[in-house]
Design an enzyme around this catalytic site. Sequence first.
Site, PDB file in Angstrom:
ATOM      1  N   ASP A  39       0.863  -1.193   0.000  1.00  0.00           N
ATOM      2  CA  ASP A  39       0.000   0.000   0.000  1.00  0.00           C
ATOM      3  C   ASP A  39       0.894   1.236   0.000  1.00  0.00           C
ATOM      4  OD1 ASP A  39      -3.026   0.765   1.803  1.00  0.00           O
ATOM      5  OD2 ASP A  39      -1.620   2.199   0.945  1.00  0.00           O
ATOM      6  N   TYR A  92      -2.182  10.126  -2.776  1.00  0.00           N
ATOM      7  CA  TYR A  92      -2.365  11.359  -3.570  1.00  0.00           C
ATOM      8  C   TYR A  92      -1.365  12.432  -3.116  1.00  0.00           C
ATOM      9  CZ  TYR A  92      -7.028   9.636  -5.099  1.00  0.00           C
ATOM     10  OH  TYR A  92      -8.063   8.922  -5.636  1.00  0.00           O
ATOM     11  N   ARG A 100      -0.763  14.811   9.302  1.00  0.00           N
ATOM     12  CA  ARG A 100      -1.390  13.866  10.237  1.00  0.00           C
ATOM     13  C   ARG A 100      -0.924  14.117  11.675  1.00  0.00           C
ATOM     14  NH1 ARG A 100      -2.156   8.226   6.677  1.00  0.00           N
ATOM     15  NH2 ARG A 100      -2.517   9.337   4.725  1.00  0.00           N
ATOM     16  N   ASP A 156      -3.967   2.361  -4.995  1.00  0.00           N
ATOM     17  CA  ASP A 156      -2.618   2.318  -4.415  1.00  0.00           C
ATOM     18  C   ASP A 156      -2.304   1.025  -3.673  1.00  0.00           C
ATOM     19  OD1 ASP A 156      -4.050   2.683  -2.052  1.00  0.00           O
ATOM     20  OD2 ASP A 156      -2.502   3.953  -1.180  1.00  0.00           O
ATOM     21  N   GLU A 157      -3.075  -0.015  -3.943  1.00  0.00           N
ATOM     22  CA  GLU A 157      -2.810  -1.290  -3.266  1.00  0.00           C
ATOM     23  C   GLU A 157      -2.635  -2.406  -4.292  1.00  0.00           C
ATOM     24  OE1 GLU A 157      -5.570  -2.231  -0.041  1.00  0.00           O
ATOM     25  OE2 GLU A 157      -6.200  -0.141  -0.100  1.00  0.00           O
TER      26      GLU A 157
HETATM   27  P1  DGT Z   1      -2.139   5.693   3.858  1.00  0.00           P
HETATM   28  O1  DGT Z   1      -2.226   4.494   3.022  1.00  0.00           O
HETATM   29  O2  DGT Z   1      -2.887   5.575   5.121  1.00  0.00           O
HETATM   30  O3  DGT Z   1      -0.746   6.154   4.108  1.00  0.00           O
HETATM   31  O4  DGT Z   1      -2.844   6.903   3.108  1.00  0.00           O
HETATM   32  P2  DGT Z   1      -3.453   6.931   1.665  1.00  0.00           P
HETATM   33  O5  DGT Z   1      -3.697   8.355   1.335  1.00  0.00           O
HETATM   34  O6  DGT Z   1      -2.631   6.189   0.711  1.00  0.00           O
HETATM   35  O7  DGT Z   1      -4.851   6.250   1.903  1.00  0.00           O
HETATM   36  P3  DGT Z   1      -5.480   4.972   1.196  1.00  0.00           P
HETATM   37  O8  DGT Z   1      -4.425   3.984   0.910  1.00  0.00           O
HETATM   38  O9  DGT Z   1      -6.605   4.558   2.058  1.00  0.00           O
HETATM   39  O10 DGT Z   1      -6.104   5.535  -0.136  1.00  0.00           O
HETATM   40  C1  DGT Z   1      -5.335   5.815  -1.313  1.00  0.00           C
HETATM   41  C2  DGT Z   1      -5.817   7.107  -1.948  1.00  0.00           C
HETATM   42  O11 DGT Z   1      -7.195   7.010  -2.255  1.00  0.00           O
HETATM   43  C3  DGT Z   1      -5.697   8.311  -1.042  1.00  0.00           C
HETATM   44  O12 DGT Z   1      -4.436   8.935  -1.195  1.00  0.00           O
HETATM   45  C4  DGT Z   1      -6.818   9.194  -1.463  1.00  0.00           C
HETATM   46  C5  DGT Z   1      -7.851   8.246  -1.995  1.00  0.00           C
HETATM   47  N1  DGT Z   1      -8.921   7.995  -1.015  1.00  0.00           N
HETATM   48  C6  DGT Z   1      -8.854   7.260   0.099  1.00  0.00           C
HETATM   49  N2  DGT Z   1     -10.027   7.248   0.731  1.00  0.00           N
HETATM   50  C7  DGT Z   1     -10.868   8.019   0.004  1.00  0.00           C
HETATM   51  C8  DGT Z   1     -12.247   8.407   0.141  1.00  0.00           C
HETATM   52  O13 DGT Z   1     -12.943   8.031   1.079  1.00  0.00           O
HETATM   53  N3  DGT Z   1     -12.760   9.206  -0.834  1.00  0.00           N
HETATM   54  C9  DGT Z   1     -12.018   9.630  -1.889  1.00  0.00           C
HETATM   55  N4  DGT Z   1     -12.589  10.402  -2.803  1.00  0.00           N
HETATM   56  N5  DGT Z   1     -10.729   9.272  -2.060  1.00  0.00           N
HETATM   57  C10 DGT Z   1     -10.164   8.488  -1.119  1.00  0.00           C
HETATM   58 MG    MG Z   2      -2.242   4.106   0.873  1.00  0.00          MG
END
Ligand code: DGT
Ligand code: MG
Length: 607
Positions: free
Chosen positions: A28, A33, A65, A120-121
């Site tokens: 992951d 983004y 964060r 991203d997974e």
């Molecule tokens: P992490 O993995 O916790 O370090 O953080 P992220 O940002 O990679 O989160 P992740 O892996 O759950 O989701 C990947 C991307 O998907 C994130 O950068 C933005 C998008 N995303 C995640 N959750 C949502 C959501 O609920 N709504 C929308 N529109 N986009 C989302």
């Molecule tokens: Mg992620």
Amino acid sequence: MDVRDMDSSSSTFTDITSDHGKSIIHIDIDCFYAQVEMLRKPELRSEPLGIQQKNIVVTSNYEARKYGIKKCMLVTEALKVCPNLKLLNGEDLHDYRAASNKIFLLLQNWKSPVEKLGMDENFIDVTNLIQEKLKSTNIGNLTITGHLYSEPSMDCPCGCHTRLKIASQIANEMRQKILDDLGFTTCAGVAHNKLLSKLICPLHKPNDQTTIYPEHGVSFMSTLESVRSIPSIGSKTTETLISHNIISVSDLQQVSLDVLKKHFSSDMAVRLKNLSLGEDNTPVKQTGRPQSIGLEDSFKTVSVKSEVEEKFTALLQRLLILVREDGRIPVSLRVTLRKKDVKRLSSHRESRQCQISPSIFTINSGTVSVTEAGQEKLMTIIMRLFNKLIDLSKPFHLTLVGLAFTKFQERMTGRSSIVNYLMNDLSVQSVLNIQSDCDTSASSMDYSAVSPSSSTTTDLSDAEVEPSPKKPKKVTWIAKRRCLSREDVASPSKLKVGELRLNSKELEKVSELRLNSRDRSLTPRASPAKDVSDNSDAMRDIAEGGNCDECPSYVDKEVFNALPEEMQQELKSMWKNPSNSDMPRAITRNMNKTKPNSIMKYFVPQK
Ligand code: DGT
Ligand code: MG
């Protein structure tokens, strides 16, 4: 005490106990983004950064964060907890999608199945790779790379600890390569199944990895506070479980299977039970191209038709960009609405879909595009589907509209072209040339592999919206010509090149036949057919190949022999006369003047 012991029926609810044979990695990307934006502008790295879509911060970097910015926080709230939060608009997903594809492609280097999950997974099944590595690894020196969820009290006799140690090293290599080549930090989870690898992945984030041994699955799962944390448990199942006081994963572990069966189907009850115990035998399926391409737009409320039309117009514009990037021609369109329903607690969606004519799309220099008239046609179809979903004589309130292309016609002019199954490669090229000279429409000659729709919505029988693309009919003709005598087959006059459409099952069948035929063949084969862009080469090959009495060496004799006599004669005379090397153009010119029994009539595009 093992939770299994608490349930007398436990031995019947799982057939996957102690199957530790696989080694799965889940990767992951950290704050995905936000990392894409920080790679573009490195100066953002030291600042708290949020990615905004509408009024929501969908993700933030780890700097933000620290201030307490959480995923999907309202922008107003986020600015309260972190007034100096830098916000970037993340509504255009193009760059995120491009980065996602690069990561997926890079992971193919390990020659193991890779399944993409969201943007991203990725899951990677490294079971076979480990078998290879074991041949040259001194297992006495192996250690886990990264974190281990819990130390084992003894080694598992099946050898899974050794395999997972190697898997943790591979995960580390993969993460390092993603960082070196693409600049992204990542987290990884390593386990003997997909469920545990995904759930253990975020245990040490960002930029780290965790491995869990199978015997700790039950105790790890029991730490999850909500049943909703289990990936395949959706909101409806969660609602049902909660309504029966099953809230945590530990609750689910302890409830008896018989109780679960009262509220769910037997299969579902068993699946829920297995998942709660960290057991999951779903395979890592190599990701191909997406089965559908869609976009949705959500908002507070829209209650006026003209506003809905505006929303759809904007969505369609964006969707057509995705179609262009994808390169396939859509043949089915789905419209989704979410209606505001005060009587129901949860929102609900409704969809309608219909087939669309591939002729709406054109191909210019290999790129799929749509003319303005085509776009108007699509909007007419969209609004007709909308009218079927909404009774316009009554007020309506929508909170979401969505558009998706759900089935596609593959453009196969290369190796996988249907004509490959008809003739040997060089002659395949010539047939394609006939098409490219005779018919400039996007699909008349193309074999169409209609991928299964991922839609769960009810298909609307919508012949009145757009005529359906023809169903595949010709495979039997081809197959029969592969293996049956001439008397057994239907009249070849029905073979119009424009009708050569196969679905994937049929293609498999033909492919099998072709392979069998190849196995039997002693004729050396030419290289696989390229995308046909050069007519002259193909025709030169045909002219030079006519050194055999019956037919040139590159022609599949089995197919040739299955052709009617008149066709064989015509082909033979064509091969004997090298001056026919300008055939495609001649065909174009004379298409309407062909003799009644000419072979050319079999290649006339279907009108
Ligand atoms: P992490 O993995 O916790 O370090 O953080 P992220 O940002 O990679 O989160 P992740 O892996 O759950 O989701 C990947 C991307 O998907 C994130 O950068 C933005 C998008 N995303 C995640 N959750 C949502 C959501 O609920 N709504 C929308 N529109 N986009 C989302
Ligand atoms: Mg992620």
